[in-house]
Design an enzyme around this catalytic site. Structure first.
Site, mmCIF file in Angstrom:
data_model
loop_
_atom_site.group_PDB
_atom_site.id
_atom_site.type_symbol
_atom_site.label_atom_id
_atom_site.label_comp_id
_atom_site.label_asym_id
_atom_site.label_seq_id
_atom_site.Cartn_x
_atom_site.Cartn_y
_atom_site.Cartn_z
ATOM 1 N N HIS A 131 31.212 -40.744 -83.572
ATOM 2 C CA HIS A 131 32.118 -39.615 -83.329
ATOM 3 C C HIS A 131 32.462 -39.408 -81.868
ATOM 4 C CE1 HIS A 131 31.868 -37.722 -87.387
ATOM 5 N NE2 HIS A 131 30.705 -38.339 -87.415
ATOM 6 N N LYS A 191 38.125 -24.525 -79.326
ATOM 7 C CA LYS A 191 37.298 -25.736 -79.468
ATOM 8 C C LYS A 191 36.127 -25.561 -78.526
ATOM 9 C CE LYS A 191 41.049 -28.086 -78.229
ATOM 10 N NZ LYS A 191 41.144 -29.094 -79.265
ATOM 11 N N ARG A 192 35.131 -26.443 -78.612
ATOM 12 C CA ARG A 192 34.029 -26.344 -77.662
ATOM 13 C C ARG A 192 34.562 -26.484 -76.234
ATOM 14 N NH1 ARG A 192 28.566 -26.114 -79.531
ATOM 15 N NH2 ARG A 192 28.093 -26.407 -77.318
ATOM 16 N N LYS A 221 38.074 -31.859 -72.604
ATOM 17 C CA LYS A 221 39.066 -31.181 -73.440
ATOM 18 C C LYS A 221 40.090 -30.425 -72.578
ATOM 19 C CE LYS A 221 35.748 -30.586 -77.265
ATOM 20 N NZ LYS A 221 36.299 -31.191 -78.500
ATOM 21 N N THR A 258 39.755 -32.167 -85.105
ATOM 22 C CA THR A 258 40.070 -31.742 -86.471
ATOM 23 C C THR A 258 40.788 -30.396 -86.434
ATOM 24 O OG1 THR A 258 37.782 -30.981 -86.555
ATOM 25 C CG2 THR A 258 38.304 -32.991 -87.773
ATOM 26 N N LYS A 291 44.131 -28.755 -88.532
ATOM 27 C CA LYS A 291 44.160 -27.425 -89.162
ATOM 28 C C LYS A 291 45.379 -26.636 -88.674
ATOM 29 C CE LYS A 291 39.154 -27.666 -89.295
ATOM 30 N NZ LYS A 291 37.927 -27.434 -88.516
HETATM 31 C C1 F58 Z 1 33.290 -34.464 -82.603
HETATM 32 N N1 F58 Z 1 31.966 -34.592 -82.086
HETATM 33 C C2 F58 Z 1 34.332 -35.187 -81.768
HETATM 34 N N2 F58 Z 1 29.894 -33.730 -81.607
HETATM 35 O O1 F58 Z 1 34.250 -34.764 -80.431
HETATM 36 C C3 F58 Z 1 35.697 -34.865 -82.340
HETATM 37 O O2 F58 Z 1 36.695 -35.561 -81.652
HETATM 38 C C4 F58 Z 1 35.738 -35.236 -83.813
HETATM 39 O O3 F58 Z 1 36.910 -34.782 -84.401
HETATM 40 C C5 F58 Z 1 34.563 -34.606 -84.551
HETATM 41 O O4 F58 Z 1 33.335 -34.946 -83.929
HETATM 42 C C6 F58 Z 1 34.485 -35.051 -85.979
HETATM 43 O O5 F58 Z 1 34.563 -36.428 -86.066
HETATM 44 C C7 F58 Z 1 31.131 -33.538 -82.140
HETATM 45 O O6 F58 Z 1 31.459 -32.495 -82.650
HETATM 46 C C8 F58 Z 1 28.943 -32.774 -81.523
HETATM 47 O O7 F58 Z 1 29.113 -31.629 -81.880
HETATM 48 C C9 F58 Z 1 27.624 -33.178 -80.951
HETATM 49 C C10 F58 Z 1 26.547 -32.884 -81.955
HETATM 50 C C11 F58 Z 1 25.185 -33.172 -81.390
HETATM 51 C C12 F58 Z 1 24.967 -32.451 -80.122
HETATM 52 C C13 F58 Z 1 26.039 -32.741 -79.113
HETATM 53 C C14 F58 Z 1 27.409 -32.431 -79.677
#
Ligand code: F58
Length: 822
Positions: free
Chosen positions: A364, A555-556, A561, A665, A669
């Protein structure tokens, strides 16, 4: 014995029965009388009533799937960001109207009860929410599937702002009880940690290895229903909670040493205490690895226990595929090997072949720093047998490479699962790639960059393993529930087939040219804005006009970003109005809404949050732009807030630096809810643009190749600063303390990074971004044309249903088939 539940399930559609069951649940389930019931009592009783309707299907589902000897998808994920459950359960069970009517007849406002639900925030962001969308689609498509994860006692922190700065409060989502979970302590699994490995005699005198753990922890499963949309399938999400096997030490307790008496208990329970604890400390790192192994070991054991005990190991690939949601569950690979070899007595080659066929891996990210590595020293002490197996996997793999690339030692070093410096560590993404039958990225561009860059050597070696599955989102939650107005309008024109076949939205295209439809569509958007305005007033004390363009970036918070790029745009407009360059009367009145949490240990991200709040305070109090530019930053962005903000948006900000966002994502949406995107050629934006057409998308910025080129040529942000007066003015105004009461140091760090390194090229893309914003503004002024574009966005984005993603996973990776229940 026949159960009465199926009958009950059917009868609940009758408001009288619903009312009766609800009152029974209140009285016998919750133990209170109507007159003294709190809203939480009422919510609990309602939740329990709705789940009755799903209970029979839940039981039947597993029965059917087992009887069919079906292949299961076991989705291993450290995160499931579920959002509120009540509305979704009502929708799945087709009880929305009944429940509303039944409760109204009892004088209870169902919307108020829905508002009382605390959302389970068991995820950080996109990755966790994706897992939840996929569970929804799997159930709706009747695929035998189990979601396996962690029941964190505290989910993602609650964000508050104190003088504009982020403060984290614990997310106490369980304190009021939870009607959706079903604990099964009698099905607890035992998980070992530490200890040593010893030689053991195998059959016919062979040498075997056996792990003797030093400590053990219990994993108690908590089951959650995952109801498919109006179908007979209710799958299971099984989240594990850690417990000490012996509880506390009564003997020590009686000596009065209470702390020591509960020490073991606390240590065990800490494993599932909190989502993604800080791992900047060695203790934090340890805990995180403990979490990963804990949930994966419980889940794999659970699956073995679920299968008939005479199942031949060679047939496992016909019964299960473990999908690794990023690297967090990758320790499952050596765990699976350990079970096959040490417990089931298989030989290496056979065990390895089965393991490869049973695992697949989704990546991811594109950020190298986000690829997990675990120090060998840590693994050796916590999971000594697993470390041995990882070495052995690596040995076999390196042998294969030496055969394929004789003499190419640099390549072999690059591809080794073990990295030597700065500390001997295991590269979990490599382990996953070596072991998995398939490796997928989450958008076309992302999968391409994985093949060409991040995992290039591996893709050259085994091109057949690599594939793409573009992410998707569930239309049930993110259109039907979040946007009931749009859903009703769409259904009125094209029927309700779109809810399970989102490509049917294409049938809306002709309506883009229908003035009546456009008027109705615009009216829905306005109503959604009013709903958001009311909520933000109540929740955050914000004053916003629904008659402004809603420009939303949620978003985060992460530098890649580029929330700062959005800020530079706001500051630039503000400063140009103040300096008289811009007549505020010519501006399209705009409300910019941010929502973003920063990781607690991510300093720069927290500074950016403070800057957004500082800019918001200045802009919102400046009569020069009053009514023309408003900035809102509601705290604690989460799934619930997303469900109100996204349907209200006109403009969707997807402005990451090209080549950094794996997919996104939120972008999907927004488009599905009729917002137009201002975005870069990054992640799934590329696919959105392709589908909606460039006339319905505001594209800007460098593409990935240009980003690389710019960096290779020695990027100098200063040159952009010097040559673009608008940029200079914006940055200078921040640097000179205009947004910090004259304190020039307040945001010095942000300014410094922008001017001196700007790792995410905000300055390089600034000019192009402002142009895109101007195009968006011009377009917005023609309301009819804008609405037409918005409709086309909805009509053309059916591809982004998570049902389509699941179909792709089935065709390309899982090869499991539906087992409809009824
Ligand atoms: C996200 N990753 C990607 N990671 O950044 C985003 O582009 C993508 O759409 C999404 O996954 C789904 O495929 C993501 O959300 C995290 O939240 C990590 C989880 C573990 C800790 C660090 C952040």
């Amino acid at each position: 014995m026949t159960t009465v539940l199926p009958e009950l399930g059917r009868d609940l559609a009758d408001p009288e029965v619903f009312k009766r069951e609800f009152l029974e649940e209140l009285r016998f389930g919750q133990g209170v009388v109507r007159e003294r019931a709190t809203s939480n009592d009422l919510f609990m009783a309602l939740g329990r009533t709705v789940r009755q309707a799903l209970m029979a299907r839940w039981i039947d589902t597993l029965d059917h799937q087992m009887a069919a000897e079906a292949k299961f998808v076991a989705y291993l994920s450290a995160e499931f960001l579920l959002g509120r459950q009540l509305d979704n359960a009502l929708l799945a069970a087709d009880l929305e109207q009944t429940a509303r009517q039944a409760l109204a007849e009892l004088g209870i406002d169902i919307d108020q009860l829905k508002g009382a639900e605390v959302e389970p925030g068991l995820g950080n962001g996109g990755l966790g929410r994706l897992a939840a969308c996929y569970m929804d689609s799997l159930a709706t498509m009747a695929i035998p599937a189990v979601g396996y994860g962690i029941r964190y006692e505290y989910g993602i922190f609650r964000q508050e702002f104190l003088e504009g700065r982020q403060k984290e409060r614990p997310d106490t989502w369980l304190t009021l009880g939870n009607p959706w979970e079903f604990p099964h302590p009698e099905m607890a699994k035992t998980v070992g940690f530490g200890g040593h490995v010893e030689a053991a005699a195998g059959d016919s005198g062979t040498q075997r290895r056996r792990w003797v753990p030093a400590t053990e922890v219990l994993g108690v499963p908590y089951n959650y229903m995952v109801p498919g949309y109006r179908c007979g399938t209710v799958n299971t999400l099984r989240l594990w909670s850690a417990q000490a096997p012996q509880g506390f030490d009564l003997k020590i307790f009686n000596t009065g040493d209470y702390d020591r008496a509960v020490k073991a208990q606390n240590e065990a329970e800490n494993i599932t205490k909190v989502l993604y604890p800080e791992d900047s400390t060695p203790q934090g790192k340890r805990l995180r690895l403990q979490q990963q192994y804990f949930f994966v070991a419980c889940s794999i054991r659970d699956f073995f226990d679920l299968l008939p005990h005479d199942t031949a190991m060679q047939r496992l690939p016909e019964r299960v595929v473990f999908q690794l949601n990023d690297t967090h569950p990758v320790i499952g690979i050596p765990e699976f090997m350990r079970i096959l070899i040490d417990e089931k007595g298989l030989e290496w080659e056979e065990a390895w072949e089965i393991t490869q066929r049973c695992f697949a891996y989704t990546c991811h990210t594109l950020l190298p720093e986000a690829l997990e590595v675990w120090p060998v020293s840590l693994l050796e002490s916590m999971l000594p047998r697993h470390m041995e197996l990882i070495y052995e996997i690596n040995d076999w793999f390196l042998r294969e490479l030496r055969e394929a690339y004789p003499g190419d030692e640099p390549r072999i070093r690059r591809m080794s699962i073990i990295q030597e410096s700065p500390e001997r560590s295991v590269r979990m993404a490599y382990l996953a790639t070596v072991a998995a039958s398939r490796v997928n990225g989450v958008a076309e561009l992302h999968s391409q960059l994985l093949r060409e860059k991040v995992l290039r050597d591996f893709a050259e070696h085994r091109p057949d393993k690599f594939t793409n599955v573009t992410n998707g989102v569930t239309p049930r939650r993110f259109v039907r529930l979040a946007n009931p107005g749009l859903s009703a309008l769409v259904t009125e024109r094209i029927g309700d087939g779109w809810l399970t076949d989102l490509e049917q939205l294409r049938n809306l295209e002709p309506y883009a040219d229908d003035a009546d439809f456009r008027a109705a569509f615009a009216q829905v958007k306005r109503a959604n804005k009013v709903r958001a305005v009311e909520m933000l007033a109540r929740r955050d004390g914000l004053t916003i006009s629904p008659d402004t363009m809603f420009d939303v970036m949620v978003k985060r918070l992460h530098e890649y970003k580029r929330q700062t790029l959005k800020l530079l745009h706001i500051v630039s407009v503000h400063q140009r109005v103040r300096s008289g360059e811009l007549d505020p009367g010519t501006l399209v009145p705009r409300t910019v809404l941010f929502g973003a949490k920063a990781a607690p240990g991510y300093r720069t991200a927290k500074e950016i949050i403070a800057l957004i709040n500082a800019v918001a305070a200045e802009v919102n109090n400046d009569p020069a732009v009053q009514g023309r530019l408003v900035v809102g930053f509601p705290a604690n962005y989460n799934v619930t807030l997303a469900e109100t903000l996204i349907p209200a948006a006109d403009l969707s900000e997807q402005i990451s630096l090209a080549g950094k966002e794996a997919s996104g994502t939120g972008n999907m949406k927004f488009a599905l809810n009729g917002a137009l995107t201002v975005g870069t050629l990054d992640g799934a934006n590329v696919e959105i643009l392709e589908l909606v057409g460039s006339e319905n998308f505001f594209l800007f910025g460098l593409n990935e190749a240009q980003v690389v080129q710019t960096q290779e040529q020695g990027y100098r942000p200063g040159s952009y600063y010097e040559s673009d007066p608008r940029l200079r003015q914006a940055i200078d105004s921040i640097a000179s303390g205009q947004y910090s009461g004259g304190d020039t140091a307040a945001f010095g760090q942000i300014v410094d990074v922008l001017l001196n390194s700007d790792p995410f090229l905000a300055l390089a893309d600034f000019g192009s971004y402002l142009d895109a914003q101007e195009r968006a503004e011009a377009a917005y002024q023609d309301g009819e044309a804008w609405t037409r574009s918005a409709i086309l966005n909805v009509a053309r984005c059916g591809f982004f249903s998570s049902d389509r993603s699941i179909k792709d996973y089935l065709d390309r990776i899982w090869h499991a088939t539906p087992i409809p229940v009824r």
